[in-house]
Design an enzyme around this catalytic site. Structure first.
Site, PDB file in Angstrom:
ATOM      1  N   LYS A  22      14.874   3.826   4.731  1.00 52.34           N
ATOM      2  CA  LYS A  22      14.558   2.413   4.478  1.00 52.34           C
ATOM      3  C   LYS A  22      15.390   1.859   3.318  1.00 52.34           C
ATOM      4  CE  LYS A  22      10.941   0.010   1.904  1.00 52.34           C
ATOM      5  NZ  LYS A  22      11.232   0.248   0.516  1.00 52.34           N
ATOM      6  N   ASN A  23      15.402   2.590   2.201  1.00 53.25           N
ATOM      7  CA  ASN A  23      16.038   2.004   1.015  1.00 53.25           C
ATOM      8  C   ASN A  23      17.564   2.000   1.094  1.00 53.25           C
ATOM      9  OD1 ASN A  23      13.602   1.270  -0.015  1.00 53.25           O
ATOM     10  ND2 ASN A  23      13.387   3.048  -1.359  1.00 53.25           N
ATOM     11  N   CYS A 117       6.265  -4.425  -3.186  1.00 51.31           N
ATOM     12  CA  CYS A 117       5.044  -3.743  -3.627  1.00 51.31           C
ATOM     13  C   CYS A 117       4.734  -4.089  -5.078  1.00 51.31           C
ATOM     14  CB  CYS A 117       5.228  -2.235  -3.506  1.00 51.31           C
ATOM     15  SG  CYS A 117       5.280  -1.663  -1.814  1.00 51.31           S
ATOM     16  N   ARG A 122       8.539  -5.797 -12.466  1.00 46.37           N
ATOM     17  CA  ARG A 122       9.769  -5.408 -11.766  1.00 46.37           C
ATOM     18  C   ARG A 122      10.888  -6.388 -12.127  1.00 46.37           C
ATOM     19  NH1 ARG A 122       8.488  -3.102  -5.757  1.00 46.37           N
ATOM     20  NH2 ARG A 122      10.481  -2.096  -6.179  1.00 46.37           N
ATOM     21  N   ASP A 306       8.519   7.654  -5.355  1.00 49.89           N
ATOM     22  CA  ASP A 306       8.061   7.241  -4.022  1.00 49.89           C
ATOM     23  C   ASP A 306       7.319   8.356  -3.288  1.00 49.89           C
ATOM     24  OD1 ASP A 306       9.140   4.804  -4.567  1.00 49.89           O
ATOM     25  OD2 ASP A 306      10.952   5.081  -3.368  1.00 49.89           O
ATOM     26  N   ARG A 398       6.054  -1.690   6.566  1.00 51.76           N
ATOM     27  CA  ARG A 398       7.297  -2.103   5.909  1.00 51.76           C
ATOM     28  C   ARG A 398       8.285  -0.947   5.854  1.00 51.76           C
ATOM     29  NH1 ARG A 398       6.443  -3.090   0.427  1.00 51.76           N
ATOM     30  NH2 ARG A 398       8.670  -2.832   0.552  1.00 51.76           N
TER      31      ARG A 398
HETATM   32  N1  EPU Z   1      14.257  -2.126 -14.154  1.00 55.28           N
HETATM   33  C1  EPU Z   1      14.467  -2.999 -15.208  1.00 55.28           C
HETATM   34  N2  EPU Z   1      15.391  -3.976 -15.042  1.00 55.28           N
HETATM   35  C2  EPU Z   1      16.117  -4.132 -13.904  1.00 55.28           C
HETATM   36  C3  EPU Z   1      15.893  -3.234 -12.822  1.00 55.28           C
HETATM   37  C4  EPU Z   1      14.951  -2.248 -12.995  1.00 55.28           C
HETATM   38  O1  EPU Z   1      13.833  -2.906 -16.259  1.00 55.28           O
HETATM   39  O2  EPU Z   1      16.945  -5.045 -13.834  1.00 55.28           O
HETATM   40  C5  EPU Z   1      13.275  -1.043 -14.322  1.00 55.28           C
HETATM   41  C6  EPU Z   1      12.123  -1.152 -13.351  1.00 55.28           C
HETATM   42  O3  EPU Z   1      11.099  -2.005 -13.842  1.00 55.28           O
HETATM   43  C7  EPU Z   1      11.687   0.299 -13.229  1.00 55.28           C
HETATM   44  C8  EPU Z   1      13.004   1.065 -13.353  1.00 55.28           C
HETATM   45  O4  EPU Z   1      13.916   0.165 -13.976  1.00 55.28           O
HETATM   46  O5  EPU Z   1      10.861   0.627 -14.307  1.00 55.28           O
HETATM   47  C9  EPU Z   1      13.609   1.545 -12.062  1.00 55.28           C
HETATM   48  O6  EPU Z   1      13.679   0.466 -11.132  1.00 55.28           O
HETATM   49  P1  EPU Z   1      14.765   0.426  -9.961  1.00 55.28           P
HETATM   50  O7  EPU Z   1      15.610  -0.773 -10.180  1.00 55.28           O
HETATM   51  O8  EPU Z   1      15.410   1.751  -9.844  1.00 55.28           O
HETATM   52  O9  EPU Z   1      13.831   0.160  -8.703  1.00 55.28           O
HETATM   53  P2  EPU Z   1      14.104  -0.813  -7.493  1.00 55.28           P
HETATM   54  O10 EPU Z   1      15.560  -0.835  -7.175  1.00 55.28           O
HETATM   55  O11 EPU Z   1      13.406  -2.106  -7.666  1.00 55.28           O
HETATM   56  C10 EPU Z   1      13.993   1.077  -5.714  1.00 55.28           C
HETATM   57  C11 EPU Z   1      13.196   1.322  -4.459  1.00 55.28           C
HETATM   58  C12 EPU Z   1      11.764   1.671  -4.829  1.00 55.28           C
HETATM   59  C13 EPU Z   1      11.765   2.907  -5.722  1.00 55.28           C
HETATM   60  C14 EPU Z   1      12.658   2.659  -6.969  1.00 55.28           C
HETATM   61  C15 EPU Z   1      12.806   3.891  -7.824  1.00 55.28           C
HETATM   62  C16 EPU Z   1      14.311  -0.166  -2.937  1.00 55.28           C
HETATM   63  C17 EPU Z   1      14.261  -1.396  -2.109  1.00 55.28           C
HETATM   64  N3  EPU Z   1      13.240   0.109  -3.657  1.00 55.28           N
HETATM   65  O12 EPU Z   1      13.358  -0.013  -6.358  1.00 55.28           O
HETATM   66  O13 EPU Z   1      11.155   2.008  -3.605  1.00 55.28           O
HETATM   67  O14 EPU Z   1      10.456   3.174  -6.168  1.00 55.28           O
HETATM   68  O15 EPU Z   1      13.971   2.261  -6.522  1.00 55.28           O
HETATM   69  O16 EPU Z   1      13.332   4.952  -7.101  1.00 55.28           O
HETATM   70  O17 EPU Z   1      15.285   0.577  -2.903  1.00 55.28           O
HETATM   71  C18 EPU Z   1       9.425   2.269  -2.076  1.00 55.28           C
HETATM   72  O18 EPU Z   1      10.287   2.551  -1.234  1.00 55.28           O
HETATM   73  O19 EPU Z   1       8.194   2.439  -1.890  1.00 55.28           O
HETATM   74  C19 EPU Z   1       9.847   1.727  -3.377  1.00 55.28           C
HETATM   75  C20 EPU Z   1       9.029   1.088  -4.201  1.00 55.28           C
END
Ligand code: EPU
Length: 419
Positions: A22-23, A117, A122, A306, A398
């Protein structure tokens, strides 16, 4: 309203085919907007986040043709709009990838603040930091993000936080920029490598994906005309691996890359599960009550957040007390209240939870609070005695293709009913 009805306990046995990640898929689809031509993407998971991504691409002018339920051809030669439909982009997290892709291809984009989610705060400050470093102007007002750039110019960007989304988004925005971009402190997840491989197959020049320094040499255009297969979903594979351990079953999990599963196999061995690794499939079985463990979620190659809720089900049944420290998200223990309704003894305090192992779980009506919480509740329902009803299935749909069918094939007594 739909719900899943699960009657347990069942020791899961048999074979499961893992779908595309998915991701990775939700990043590769927006990445197709960078191509001045067509591409075909295979092994896409048939899930609602993928369908939403395709609807957004169509609204921007891309032509989408589904060959079968997992294969799509995208023609992005004629992008007609820079305004992504706000109603769609606000529905899920990965819509933020539209910003990086459209900035690069069109120099302008408007999207709604991404939804997804509820796992705590975020922010997207690191995405914006990267876009601005490349020369874009980004404004966020009234829940909308506007990004524009006359020209993007490669530069060196240090990520203050290891972020999957920001790493991929900055990579997308740098593909067509002038000169070279270097991302330092990049995330290393398998889906980051997959997005880079997709872009390189279409004509980009990205090196170092999978390490913490990614170098992107800008190219004038991506021509596409190629087919790309999405990497297998390591989180779906991990979900079934942990289901095998929790249910004291025996599963052969097929179509996976076992190298990507190492952070999970290590912990499964620690709790007493057994593993046979065949490279592109993995057998996981367990005959004993799990042993307690201490887990800390971390960016790849650490234990993935995850899979934290699914591991929580295993530890709820362990022979002793376990601790999980959640270091990625502020609010990822909401599922513990649902497991406690089923007889678990979990005390969650902020980003740490204590799991006092119990003899067994009992079926109850429970509510999926997010995607992975939903997967954990299905596993809990399979191992619990009696009937479990899982509600809020939209979260689960999703991210998991055909989940009840896959569980049914390995012996679970599970059906989807409409109330
Ligand atoms: N963060 C910041 N600033 C940013 C971006 C992130 O402070 O600009 C923080 C976040 O708040 C968090 C950490 O950095 O504490 C990591 O966030 P990351 O950006 O890695 O997460 P994401 O890209 O929003 C993706 C996956 C999530 C998964 C996380 C961590 C997607 C669409 N989502 O989220 O997947 O938990 O990486 O591996 O790729 C899921 O699939 O259930 C899911 C939530």
């Amino acid at each position: 309203m739909e719900k899943l009805l699960i009657t347990g306990p069942t020791a899961l046995k048999g074979e499961v085919e893992i779908s595309g990640a998915k991701n990775a898929a939700v990043a590769i689809l927006p990445a197709a907007l960078l191509i001045d031509g067509t591409c075909t993407i295979t092994n896409l998971p048939n899930i609602s986040d993928v369908k939403l991504s395709c609807e957004i691409l169509e609204a921007l002018g891309a032509k989408i043709t589904w060959t079968d339920k997992n294969t799509v051809t995208i023609d992005s030669s004629n992008i007609t709009s820079t305004q992504a439909p706000l109603g769609l982009t606000s529905k899920f997290r990965a819509s933020y990838y539209i910003i990086g892709a459209m900035l690069s291809r069109m120099g302008s984009v408007q999207v709604a603040m991404p939804g997804g989610c509820q796992l705590g705060a975020r922010p997207i400050d690191q995405h914006i930091k990267g876009f601005e470093a490349l020369g874009a102007e980004v404004t966020v007002e009234k829940g909308h993000i506007n990004a524009t750039a006359n020209k993007l110019v490669g530069t060196s960007i240090y990520m203050d936080i290891v972020s999957v989304g920001a790493t991929i988004n900055v990579m997308l925005s740098a593909v067509l920029a002038e000169g070279t971009t270097v991302i330092d402190n990049a995330a290393k997840e398998p889906h980051i490598v997959d997005v880079a491989n997709f872009l390189n197959t279409m004509g980009a020049d990205i090196r170092g994906a999978g390490t913490d320094m990614i170098k992107i040499n800008g190219v004038p255009k991506l021509t596409g005309n190629a087919t790309y297969s999405v990497v297998p979903d390591q989180i779906e594979a991990g979900t079934f691996m942990l289901a095998a351990v929790a249910s004291r079953g025996d599963l052969l999990i097929k179509n996976c890359i076992t190298k990507h599963l190492e952070p999970i196999t290590r912990k499964i061995l620690e709790v007493g599960g057994q593993i046979e690794d065949f490279g592109d499939s993995i057998r996981v079985w367990n005959t004993e009550k799990p042993k307690p463990a201490t887990i800390k979620t971390l960016p790849y190659p650490g234990f993935p957040t995850d899979l934290q809720p699914q591991m929580g089900v295993v530890l709820s049944l362990a022979d002793g007390t376990s601790i999980i420290n959640e270091s990625i998200w502020d609010s990822r223990f909401q599922y513990t209240e649902e497991l406690n309704k089923m007889g678990a003894k979990i005390n969650a305090q902020g980003t740490r939870a204590y799991f006092e192992g119990v003899d067994h779980l009992e079926g109850a009506p429970v509510f999926s609070t997010d995607l992975r919480a939903g997967a954990a509740l299905i596993v809990a329902g399979v191992v619990a005695e009696g009937e479990t009803e899982v509600y809020n299935l939209e979260h689960i749909d999703r991210g998991y293709e055909n989940i009840e069918e896959k569980f049914r094939k390995i012996g679970a007594k599970i059906k989807r009913v409409t109330e």
